[in-house]
Design a protein around this motif. Structure first.
Motif, mmCIF file in Angstrom:
data_model
loop_
_atom_site.group_PDB
_atom_site.id
_atom_site.type_symbol
_atom_site.label_atom_id
_atom_site.label_comp_id
_atom_site.label_asym_id
_atom_site.label_seq_id
_atom_site.Cartn_x
_atom_site.Cartn_y
_atom_site.Cartn_z
ATOM 1 N N UNK A 127 0.828 -1.207 0.000
ATOM 2 C CA UNK A 127 0.000 0.000 0.000
ATOM 3 C C UNK A 127 0.859 1.253 0.000
ATOM 4 N N UNK A 128 1.990 1.221 0.701
ATOM 5 C CA UNK A 128 2.894 2.371 0.698
ATOM 6 C C UNK A 128 3.469 2.597 -0.691
ATOM 7 N N UNK A 129 3.800 1.505 -1.388
ATOM 8 C CA UNK A 129 4.310 1.636 -2.755
ATOM 9 C C UNK A 129 3.245 2.214 -3.677
ATOM 10 N N UNK A 130 1.986 1.800 -3.489
ATOM 11 C CA UNK A 130 0.904 2.365 -4.293
ATOM 12 C C UNK A 130 0.718 3.849 -3.992
ATOM 13 N N UNK A 131 0.850 4.209 -2.713
ATOM 14 C CA UNK A 131 0.684 5.611 -2.337
ATOM 15 C C UNK A 131 1.768 6.494 -2.946
ATOM 16 N N UNK A 132 2.941 5.910 -3.183
ATOM 17 C CA UNK A 132 4.027 6.662 -3.817
ATOM 18 C C UNK A 132 3.861 6.761 -5.327
ATOM 19 N N UNK A 134 3.817 4.143 -7.500
ATOM 20 C CA UNK A 134 4.536 3.106 -8.246
ATOM 21 C C UNK A 134 3.554 2.289 -9.080
ATOM 22 N N UNK A 135 3.970 1.955 -10.285
ATOM 23 C CA UNK A 135 3.173 1.070 -11.123
ATOM 24 C C UNK A 135 3.298 -0.367 -10.619
ATOM 25 N N UNK A 136 2.463 -1.252 -11.170
ATOM 26 C CA UNK A 136 2.507 -2.653 -10.746
ATOM 27 C C UNK A 136 3.888 -3.263 -11.000
ATOM 28 N N UNK A 137 4.430 -2.995 -12.185
ATOM 29 C CA UNK A 137 5.740 -3.569 -12.514
ATOM 30 C C UNK A 137 6.837 -3.023 -11.605
ATOM 31 N N UNK A 138 6.768 -1.721 -11.297
ATOM 32 C CA UNK A 138 7.813 -1.110 -10.474
ATOM 33 C C UNK A 138 7.745 -1.595 -9.030
ATOM 34 N N UNK A 139 6.549 -1.641 -8.450
ATOM 35 C CA UNK A 139 6.464 -2.089 -7.049
ATOM 36 C C UNK A 139 6.713 -3.594 -6.935
ATOM 37 N N UNK A 140 6.416 -4.344 -7.996
ATOM 38 C CA UNK A 140 6.755 -5.767 -7.975
ATOM 39 C C UNK A 140 8.264 -5.962 -7.975
ATOM 40 N N UNK A 141 8.953 -5.160 -8.783
ATOM 41 C CA UNK A 141 10.407 -5.286 -8.889
ATOM 42 C C UNK A 141 11.138 -4.693 -7.696
ATOM 43 N N UNK A 142 10.614 -3.598 -7.141
ATOM 44 C CA UNK A 142 11.322 -2.903 -6.070
ATOM 45 C C UNK A 142 10.890 -3.335 -4.670
ATOM 46 N N UNK A 143 9.643 -3.742 -4.504
ATOM 47 C CA UNK A 143 9.104 -3.997 -3.164
ATOM 48 C C UNK A 143 8.737 -5.469 -2.968
#
Length: 253
Positions: A127-132, A134-143
């Motif tokens: 949820x924090x990644x979404x709040x920032x 981040x796209x699905x691909x980016x938060x999948x790769x980074x988080x």
């Protein structure tokens, strides 16, 4: 037990250990490449994506690896369209058949291990990644994937060890890896006890190396957690030291 025979057999088996290591490492790498996208599909809430992967993992985890190996090695030769295609140049070789069977089997188990790691990622992090933004691909790769791999690492280490031991089944399709060479030496020396003890010692040595490597990797990935724990303890100690004079004053009153 003839100790000198064990010492004489060890160098002979060490040569075949190279083929065992090559087959195991190749199966692990190829299986991991297959499992990575499949684990994301398996963890999806969309049935259209998760159900086909579930069927694949159910079949390969629910049937013996030896049968899967026989189906690839012996079953492919029974199909005329395979023998007349370019794939026959690969499927007629026992090494490639073993690699295909082991990789598909390893990918099925790894998919479920990574799926468990993905599901165990804290919801707040996503949820924090979404709040920032981040796209699905980016938060999948980074988080998601870094946290999931860290959580799934102990179970994956066990799967790698199991894959090493499962490589001994390659001897059933005429591949002269460690176990196949041991069986050949037994037929020549009629000393199964000493020969198989030598093979077991080599397997134990490789397992020890794998276990140590994954333990070192786990400690490396957990460094930030240790630093956070140390920071938290330091903050807690400072808070207690600050409050102690106040507590003493209130008690004296």
């Amino acid at each position: 037990m003839n100790l000198s025979l064990i010492l004489d057999v060890l160098p002979l088996l060490a040569d075949s250990m190279v083929l065992t290591a090559k087959l195991t490492i190749a199966s692990i790498i190829l299986g991991a490449f297959i499992a990575l996208p499949l684990s994301l599909m398996r963890a999806s809430l969309t049935a259209f994506l998760s159900f086909p992967v579930l069927a694949y993992t159910f079949v390969f985890r629910g049937t013996p690896l030896l049968i899967q190996l026989f189906l690839v090695y012996y079953g492919a030769s029974q199909m005329d369209w395979i023998r007349s295609s370019a794939a026959w140049f690969i499927l007629r070789e026992p090494f490639w058949c073993a690699l295909i069977a082991f990789s598909l089997n390893h990918a099925a188990y790894t998919t479920e291990i990574l799926r468990g790691g993905i599901r165990a990622v804290p919801f707040g992090d996503v949820e924090a990644a979404k709040a920032l933004g981040m796209s699905y691909a980016l938060r999948t790769r980074r988080v998601v994937l870094p946290a999931a791999i860290r959580l799934a690492l102990p179970a994956y280490a066990n799967e790698v060890v199991l894959m090493l031991k499962a490589s001994s089944l390659a001897s059933t399709i005429t591949l002269m890896e460690l176990t196949g060479t041991a069986r050949k030496i037994v037929a020549q020396t009629f000393s199964p006890y000493e020969v198989f003890i030598s093979a077991a010692v080599i397997y134990l040595g490789i397992t020890l190396v794998i276990s140590y490597a994954f333990a070192h990797l786990e400690r490396h990935l957990a460094k930030h957690q240790q630093r956070n724990a140390q920071t938290g303890m330091f903050w807690f100690a400072e808070m207690i030291a600050t409050l102690r004079p106040r507590l003493r004053g209130s008690v004296s009153r």
